[in-house]
Motif scaffolding. Structure first.
Motif, short mmCIF file in Angstrom:
data_model
loop_
_atom_site.label_atom_id
_atom_site.label_comp_id
_atom_site.label_asym_id
_atom_site.label_seq_id
_atom_site.Cartn_x
_atom_site.Cartn_y
_atom_site.Cartn_z
N PHE A 244 38.87 3.70 11.04
CA PHE A 244 37.70 2.87 11.36
C PHE A 244 38.08 1.40 11.40
CE2 PHE A 244 34.21 0.22 9.76
CZ PHE A 244 33.27 0.44 10.75
N MET A 245 38.84 0.94 10.41
CA MET A 245 39.24 -0.47 10.38
C MET A 245 40.18 -0.80 11.54
SD MET A 245 37.64 -1.81 7.86
CE MET A 245 38.49 -3.37 7.75
N PHE A 246 41.12 0.10 11.80
CA PHE A 246 42.09 -0.16 12.86
C PHE A 246 41.42 -0.18 14.24
CE2 PHE A 246 45.51 0.54 15.79
CZ PHE A 246 46.61 -0.07 15.20
N LEU A 247 40.64 0.87 14.53
CA LEU A 247 39.98 0.95 15.83
C LEU A 247 38.90 -0.11 15.96
CD1 LEU A 247 39.70 4.83 16.21
CD2 LEU A 247 41.38 3.29 17.25
N GLY A 248 38.24 -0.46 14.83
CA GLY A 248 37.26 -1.54 14.88
C GLY A 248 37.90 -2.87 15.26
N TRP B 245 39.07 -6.93 19.43
CA TRP B 245 40.10 -7.63 20.21
C TRP B 245 39.85 -7.47 21.71
CZ3 TRP B 245 44.47 -5.29 22.91
CH2 TRP B 245 45.39 -6.23 23.38
N ASN B 246 39.45 -6.27 22.12
CA ASN B 246 39.14 -6.07 23.54
C ASN B 246 37.92 -6.87 23.97
OD1 ASN B 246 40.81 -3.84 25.11
ND2 ASN B 246 40.73 -3.21 22.96
N LEU B 247 36.91 -6.94 23.11
CA LEU B 247 35.75 -7.78 23.42
C LEU B 247 36.17 -9.24 23.56
CD1 LEU B 247 32.94 -6.39 21.07
CD2 LEU B 247 33.16 -6.08 23.54
#
Length: 231
Positions: free
Chosen positions: A131-135, A140-142
């Motif tokens: 969750f932390m990594f993908l969050g 970052w993509n935003l």
């Protein structure tokens, strides 16, 4: 220097891949695995330098990370989940007839309950880390997609609250926390694979704390400040 910053992620993941797949393997297998992963790291380095495309690096890193995590999950389940182990009564009797030392029913029951609790905590750690990594990756993509707009908002808000809109900073915090949780999970899992659960425990009183694997003090030598509670 940007390549040095990014390629270190590939090299670290290759090391974790070696640690995951080389455990309890013959020396020949470990040597072949080391040569293969080294060759892969060299290929990714040279091809990325030639291509100069960050998408290639991201895909390579994502592929290696997924392989390592899935392998660790499989190892965790097969090693610790009681139903995957040979603990049935007929297996015990057969092993006793062969003269193989087996644990008592009480000891086996204790180990089963201990390992189930360990699995619950490990799966929570895996989910929390992902969750932390993908969050962080999502933020970052935003930040990449709406960089100009977010930068304008930061200028309007000003310091100190504008720091909260630093998407690249949140990316580093999220992925760093996720990577740390994965490393601690790997250390704890390795102790379990080595049958040393009684020598170490995971100190993690709350999910917002950073967990750490701690060696247990011998009986009678625990000081007043020793941490005695663990998850």
């Amino acid at each position: 220097m940007q390549l040095v910053d990014e390629l270190s992620m590939i090299y670290t993941t290759c090391l974790m891949c070696y640690a995951s797949f080389s455990y309890s393997r013959p020396a020949t297998f470990r040597i072949i695995l080391a040569i293969s992963l080294t060759s892969l790291a060299v290929f990714i380095t040279l091809y990325y330098h030639y291509l100069q495309d960050p998408v290639f690096h991201q895909n390579a890193y994502a592929f290696l990370t997924i392989v390592v995590i899935l392998r660790s999950m499989y190892t965790m389940e097969v090693t610790l989940r009681p139903r995957w182990r040979r603990t049935r009564e007929e297996d015990r009797v057969a092993r006793q007839k062969k003269g193989i030392l087996v644990s008592s029913k009480e000891q086996q029951q204790y180990e089963n309950e201990r390992d189930v609790k360990t699995l619950k905590t490990m799966w929570f750690m895996v989910g929390y880390g992902l969750f932390m990594f993908l969050g962080g990756f999502f933020i970052w993509n935003l930040d990449n997609a709406f960089c100009s707009k977010i930068r304008g908002w930061r200028q309007v808000i000003g310091l100190p609250w504008g720091i909260l809109l630093e998407g690249h900073g949140w990316w580093h915090l999220g992925t760093g926390t996720g990577a740390y949780l994965y490393i601690i999970w790997g250390i704890w899992l390795r102790h379990c694979l080595n049958k040393r659960q009684e020598e170490f425990y995971l100190w993690w009183p709350h999910f917002w704390n950073f967990p750490v694997v701690v060696r247990k003090e011998p009986a009678g030598k625990q000081g007043n400040g020793a941490v005695k509670k663990s998850i």
